[in-house]
Design a protein around this motif. Structure first.
Motif, PDB file in Angstrom:
ATOM      1  N   ALA A 101       0.834  -1.204   0.000  1.00  0.00           N
ATOM      2  CA  ALA A 101       0.000   0.000   0.000  1.00  0.00           C
ATOM      3  C   ALA A 101       0.871   1.258   0.000  1.00  0.00           C
ATOM      4  N   GLU A 102       0.416   2.268  -0.736  1.00  0.00           N
ATOM      5  CA  GLU A 102       1.051   3.588  -0.741  1.00  0.00           C
ATOM      6  C   GLU A 102      -0.044   4.610  -0.419  1.00  0.00           C
ATOM      7  N   PHE A 103      -0.565   4.534   0.793  1.00  0.00           N
ATOM      8  CA  PHE A 103      -1.638   5.420   1.208  1.00  0.00           C
ATOM      9  C   PHE A 103      -1.130   6.850   1.328  1.00  0.00           C
ATOM     10  N   SER A 104      -2.028   7.792   1.078  1.00  0.00           N
ATOM     11  CA  SER A 104      -1.695   9.211   1.167  1.00  0.00           C
ATOM     12  C   SER A 104      -2.873   9.947   1.791  1.00  0.00           C
ATOM     13  N   ASP A 105      -2.715  11.252   1.930  1.00  0.00           N
ATOM     14  CA  ASP A 105      -3.829  12.058   2.470  1.00  0.00           C
ATOM     15  C   ASP A 105      -4.639  12.695   1.346  1.00  0.00           C
ATOM     16  N   ARG A 117      -8.219  -3.459  -4.458  1.00  0.00           N
ATOM     17  CA  ARG A 117      -7.483  -4.477  -3.710  1.00  0.00           C
ATOM     18  C   ARG A 117      -8.459  -5.374  -2.974  1.00  0.00           C
ATOM     19  N   ALA A 118      -7.949  -6.465  -2.436  1.00  0.00           N
ATOM     20  CA  ALA A 118      -8.736  -7.345  -1.567  1.00  0.00           C
ATOM     21  C   ALA A 118      -8.663  -6.773  -0.146  1.00  0.00           C
ATOM     22  N   GLN A 119      -9.049  -7.558   0.850  1.00  0.00           N
ATOM     23  CA  GLN A 119      -9.016  -7.061   2.234  1.00  0.00           C
ATOM     24  C   GLN A 119      -7.603  -6.707   2.686  1.00  0.00           C
ATOM     25  N   ASP A 120      -6.616  -7.427   2.190  1.00  0.00           N
ATOM     26  CA  ASP A 120      -5.224  -7.151   2.532  1.00  0.00           C
ATOM     27  C   ASP A 120      -4.809  -5.828   1.879  1.00  0.00           C
ATOM     28  N   PRO A 121      -4.391  -4.838   2.653  1.00  0.00           N
ATOM     29  CA  PRO A 121      -4.006  -3.546   2.081  1.00  0.00           C
ATOM     30  C   PRO A 121      -2.865  -3.649   1.064  1.00  0.00           C
ATOM     31  N   ASP A 122      -2.082  -4.728   1.145  1.00  0.00           N
ATOM     32  CA  ASP A 122      -0.946  -4.920   0.242  1.00  0.00           C
ATOM     33  C   ASP A 122      -1.268  -5.884  -0.893  1.00  0.00           C
ATOM     34  N   SER A 123      -2.507  -5.859  -1.376  1.00  0.00           N
ATOM     35  CA  SER A 123      -2.928  -6.814  -2.415  1.00  0.00           C
ATOM     36  C   SER A 123      -3.297  -6.156  -3.747  1.00  0.00           C
ATOM     37  N   ALA A 124      -3.032  -4.858  -3.900  1.00  0.00           N
ATOM     38  CA  ALA A 124      -3.320  -4.206  -5.189  1.00  0.00           C
ATOM     39  C   ALA A 124      -2.385  -4.778  -6.247  1.00  0.00           C
ATOM     40  N   ASN A 125      -2.896  -4.902  -7.483  1.00  0.00           N
ATOM     41  CA  ASN A 125      -2.080  -5.480  -8.548  1.00  0.00           C
ATOM     42  C   ASN A 125      -2.275  -4.720  -9.854  1.00  0.00           C
ATOM     43  N   SER A 126      -3.404  -4.950 -10.531  1.00  0.00           N
ATOM     44  CA  SER A 126      -3.622  -4.304 -11.833  1.00  0.00           C
ATOM     45  C   SER A 126      -4.952  -3.559 -11.904  1.00  0.00           C
ATOM     46  N   GLN A 127      -5.886  -3.905 -11.040  1.00  0.00           N
ATOM     47  CA  GLN A 127      -7.216  -3.308 -11.120  1.00  0.00           C
ATOM     48  C   GLN A 127      -7.248  -1.914 -10.487  1.00  0.00           C
ATOM     49  N   PHE A 128      -8.024  -1.042 -11.128  1.00  0.00           N
ATOM     50  CA  PHE A 128      -8.187   0.310 -10.607  1.00  0.00           C
ATOM     51  C   PHE A 128      -9.629   0.757 -10.809  1.00  0.00           C
ATOM     52  N   PHE A 129      -9.976   1.864 -10.162  1.00  0.00           N
ATOM     53  CA  PHE A 129     -11.340   2.394 -10.261  1.00  0.00           C
ATOM     54  C   PHE A 129     -11.297   3.906 -10.384  1.00  0.00           C
ATOM     55  N   ILE A 130     -12.370   4.444 -10.975  1.00  0.00           N
ATOM     56  CA  ILE A 130     -12.528   5.884 -11.153  1.00  0.00           C
ATOM     57  C   ILE A 130     -13.796   6.309 -10.414  1.00  0.00           C
ATOM     58  N   MET A 131     -13.674   7.325  -9.582  1.00  0.00           N
ATOM     59  CA  MET A 131     -14.799   7.772  -8.759  1.00  0.00           C
ATOM     60  C   MET A 131     -15.797   8.624  -9.556  1.00  0.00           C
ATOM     61  N   PHE A 132     -17.101   8.282  -9.438  1.00  0.00           N
ATOM     62  CA  PHE A 132     -18.169   9.117  -9.989  1.00  0.00           C
ATOM     63  C   PHE A 132     -18.452  10.285  -9.049  1.00  0.00           C
ATOM     64  N   TYR A 142      -7.190   3.186   0.532  1.00  0.00           N
ATOM     65  CA  TYR A 142      -6.858   2.687  -0.806  1.00  0.00           C
ATOM     66  C   TYR A 142      -5.851   3.645  -1.430  1.00  0.00           C
ATOM     67  N   THR A 143      -4.938   3.107  -2.225  1.00  0.00           N
ATOM     68  CA  THR A 143      -3.895   3.911  -2.846  1.00  0.00           C
ATOM     69  C   THR A 143      -4.464   4.765  -3.981  1.00  0.00           C
ATOM     70  N   VAL A 144      -4.250   6.060  -3.906  1.00  0.00           N
ATOM     71  CA  VAL A 144      -4.622   6.989  -4.982  1.00  0.00           C
ATOM     72  C   VAL A 144      -3.481   6.987  -5.995  1.00  0.00           C
ATOM     73  N   VAL A 145      -3.831   6.802  -7.291  1.00  0.00           N
ATOM     74  CA  VAL A 145      -2.800   6.795  -8.336  1.00  0.00           C
ATOM     75  C   VAL A 145      -2.941   7.940  -9.322  1.00  0.00           C
ATOM     76  N   GLY A 146      -4.085   8.615  -9.354  1.00  0.00           N
ATOM     77  CA  GLY A 146      -4.235   9.684 -10.324  1.00  0.00           C
ATOM     78  C   GLY A 146      -5.569  10.389 -10.259  1.00  0.00           C
TER      79      GLY A 146
END
Length: 182
Positions: A101-105, A117-132, A142-146
């Motif tokens: 995980a690379e959590f930020s504020d 990711r799954a329940q494990d904070p260190d389980s992110a791999n390739s899937q991402f989401f975009i907020m409506f 959850y790690t913010v990437v963009g």
């Protein structure tokens, strides 16, 4: 000699992307979405999704989980390809290792892109989401990437799923082509 070594070191290091251009098509959305990637907030995650995009791994991957008023999720390069068994979409990742995980504020506001990711904070791999819409309950979890910088109208048009998990029934919208931008 030092200058020459420094130049070679720069050439040998992987170039970090500054963004993604995502061409989306389907029953709902048709158009291009531009994402500014945050290398400073999540360097390992940005490096991974940029590498997957550069290799063409995201091309033909569907938006398998889309919840109205919340987010649209994609990026399952293992099981989420158009023409595949959509019942498995969202259960896979890539051939790369999961990421710590690379959590930020940085807040989960409209248009923010985060790593699934799954329940494990260190389980992110390739899937991402975009907020409506804003999702403050995700902040620091959850790690913010963009952030989407252009094409939110296209994101807003992505075909919605049904039920509490947002599974898309029938033909989901797809990331036809994902390109790394400089």
């Amino acid at each position: 000699m030092y200058k020459l070594a420094a130049a070679f070191a720069l050439l040998a290091s992987p170039a970090l992307a500054t963004g993604l251009q995502i061409e989306i098509e389907g029953e709902g959305a048709n158009g291009t979405v531009t994402v500014d990637l945050f290398e400073d907030l999540a360097p390992k995650h940005v490096e991974q999704i940029s590498a997957l995009a550069a290799e063409g791994k995201y091309d033909g991957v569907v938006f398998h989980r889309v919840i109205d008023g919340f987010m649209a999720q994609t990026g399952d390069v293992e099981y989420g390809r158009i023409g595949g068994d959509m019942r498995r979409a969202g259960t896979g990742g890539s051939d790369r290792p999961n990421l710590p995980a690379e959590f930020s504020d940085y807040n989960y506001d409209r248009g923010v892109v985060g790593m699934a990711r799954a329940q494990d904070p260190d389980s992110a791999n390739s899937q991402f989401f975009i907020m409506f819409e804003p999702g403050p309950f995700l902040n620091g979890q959850y790690t913010v990437v963009g952030q989407v910088t252009d094409g939110m109208d296209v994101v807003d048009a992505i075909k919605r799923g049904d039920g509490p998990n947002g599974a898309v029934i029938g033909q989901p919208d797809v990331m036809k082509k994902v390109t790394v931008t400089e």
